[in-house]
Design an enzyme around this catalytic site. Structure first.
Site, mmCIF file in Angstrom:
data_model
loop_
_atom_site.group_PDB
_atom_site.id
_atom_site.type_symbol
_atom_site.label_atom_id
_atom_site.label_comp_id
_atom_site.label_asym_id
_atom_site.label_seq_id
_atom_site.Cartn_x
_atom_site.Cartn_y
_atom_site.Cartn_z
ATOM 1 N N ARG A 123 0.819 -1.224 0.000
ATOM 2 C CA ARG A 123 0.000 0.000 0.000
ATOM 3 C C ARG A 123 0.855 1.279 0.000
ATOM 4 O O ARG A 123 1.994 1.263 0.435
ATOM 5 C CB ARG A 123 -0.977 -0.005 1.173
ATOM 6 N N GLU A 177 12.047 -19.094 15.040
ATOM 7 C CA GLU A 177 11.225 -20.038 14.281
ATOM 8 C C GLU A 177 12.009 -20.537 13.060
ATOM 9 O O GLU A 177 12.392 -19.747 12.209
ATOM 10 C CB GLU A 177 9.939 -19.322 13.854
#
Ligand code: UDP
Length: 365
Positions: free
Chosen positions: A174, A299
């Site tokens: 955006r 992670e």
């Protein structure tokens, strides 16, 4: 005898259970792990709700789902604004005016658009057929090289040219200075963690933990009129057409005893290929925690093999075609209904899982 045996105490199973109980059905939920809430499960450490199986941020555009979950937990006003760390430099995500400023020093939307147009010149007339082409088409070369390629390839364990393009379309792109990772009007984390939400959904249900349906399939099939199965659909059918592929994860949780704020943000992605983990989560920031210590989680994406936790379905053409075969087998068996990320083999967000369970409940209850 039960009306419904629900296999799996994750969101799909818990929502279906809640709906069935509301209709006066007799329900048993069995779960092979020793806890409810599936991968949304949180474990308390140093007073912090640790998202043990990866960060879960609830967001939705579905008003009905938002009203539904708010009956079972109150949500805080956390807005996800992850950062990307690429070779020691920080960029805002999702791709927005802040990112473009950090990347090129552009100030106005027109300047940013002009730079992106230059960067995507070579790609703007292509019809993107994979993630790499889609990303280049959207944002051009710098964004792709610094913020997408490395992250995506370690996440999925394959070249970005072999990954479906829909995955990158999940992220907003955006031209406003808006770091909200999602476009959805509703967002937040349940106060007290996801366990509260799922415990409340399961109120009134008989729940047995540490029970593996597949170890005693015929018995469990005989004790209920219908089975709601939320595990892997290919495993349910003994992989008779072959294995679906999944992506797995490894989590390295660390309590920082002498630190109360490790990275200043809940989520920091490490977008370069050479860093072996994809992101570091600092859990306290999901709930604006002020504890004296902090817990972080690195992670690591992993190849999935039988016996490992399947976190992500890999929705490419081959796997989707194979899934359709299992789905047909499932439809031929009137007793069993498959649901959720694993039962429907779909890269679902939490709100979509809930919507799917509500829809199924309305259809059959
Ligand atoms: N992605 C990326 N760079 C980032 C974050 C995401 O390229 O810093 C891409 C990547 O391909 C990833 C996809 O966007 O698989 C979806 O990311 P999302 O954060 O939605 O994944 P999830 O949180 O479900 O793992």
């Amino acid at each position: 005898m039960y009306d419904y045996l629900i296999v799996g105490a994750g969101l799909y199973g818990a929502v279906f259970a809640q709906q069935a109980i509301k209709k006066g059905k007799k329900v048993l939920v069995i779960e092979k792990r020793d806890h409810i809430a599936g991968n949304a499960y949180c474990e308390k450490r140093a007073g912090i709700n640790v998202h043990k199986f990866g960060a879960h941020i609830f967001h939705t555009s579905n008003e009905e789902v938002w009203e539904y979950v708010n009956q079972f937990a109150s949500f805080n006003n956390y807005v996800n604004s992850p950062l990307a760390n690429y070779k020691g430099k920080i960029y805002n995500l999702p791709f927005n005016m802040n990112t473009f400023y950090q990347m090129w020093g552009t100030i106005t939307p027109d300047e940013a658009k002009a730079e992106i147009d230059k960067q995507r010149e070579k790609y703007k007339d292509t019809e993107p057929s994979n993630l790499e082409e889609q990303a280049l088409f959207l944002g051009g070369e710098d964004i792709y090289e610094k913020l997408i390629k490395g992250y995506t390839e370690k996440q999925w364990g394959r070249p970005a040219t072999e990954i479906p393009s829909f995955i990158i379309k999940r992220l907003p792109f955006r031209f406003t200075y808006n770091n909200n990772y999602f476009n959805d009007p509703y967002q937040g984390i349940p106060k007290g963690g996801y366990n509260v939400l799922v415990e409340n959904l399961l109120k009134g249900a008989e729940v047995k933990l540490g029970v593996d349906f597949l170890e005693n399939k015929e018995h469990y099939k005989s004790i209920a009129d219908k089975i709601i199965y939320t595990g892997e659909i290919d495993q349910y059918f003994d992989y008779q057409y072959g294995q679906l592929e999944y992506r797995s994860l490894k989590f390295e949780h660390e309590l920082k005893e002498d630190c109360d704020n490790y990275q200043g943000n809940a989520v920091v992605n490490y977008t370069e290929r050479e860093v072996p983990f994809t992101r570091i989560i600092e859990h306290k920031h999901f709930e604006f925690g002020t504890q004296p210590q902090t817990v972080i989680t690195r992670e690591y994406p992993m190849d999935w093999e039988k016996g490992m936790e399947p976190y992500y379905p890999i929705n490419d053409d081959r796997n989707n075609a194979l899934y359709e075969k299992y789905k047909s087998l499932g439809e031929a068996d009137e007793k069993v209904i498959f649901g959720g990320r694993l039962g429907e083999y779909k890269y679902y967000d939490m709100d979509k899982v809930i919507a799917s369970a509500l829809k199924k409940a309305e259809e059959i209850l």
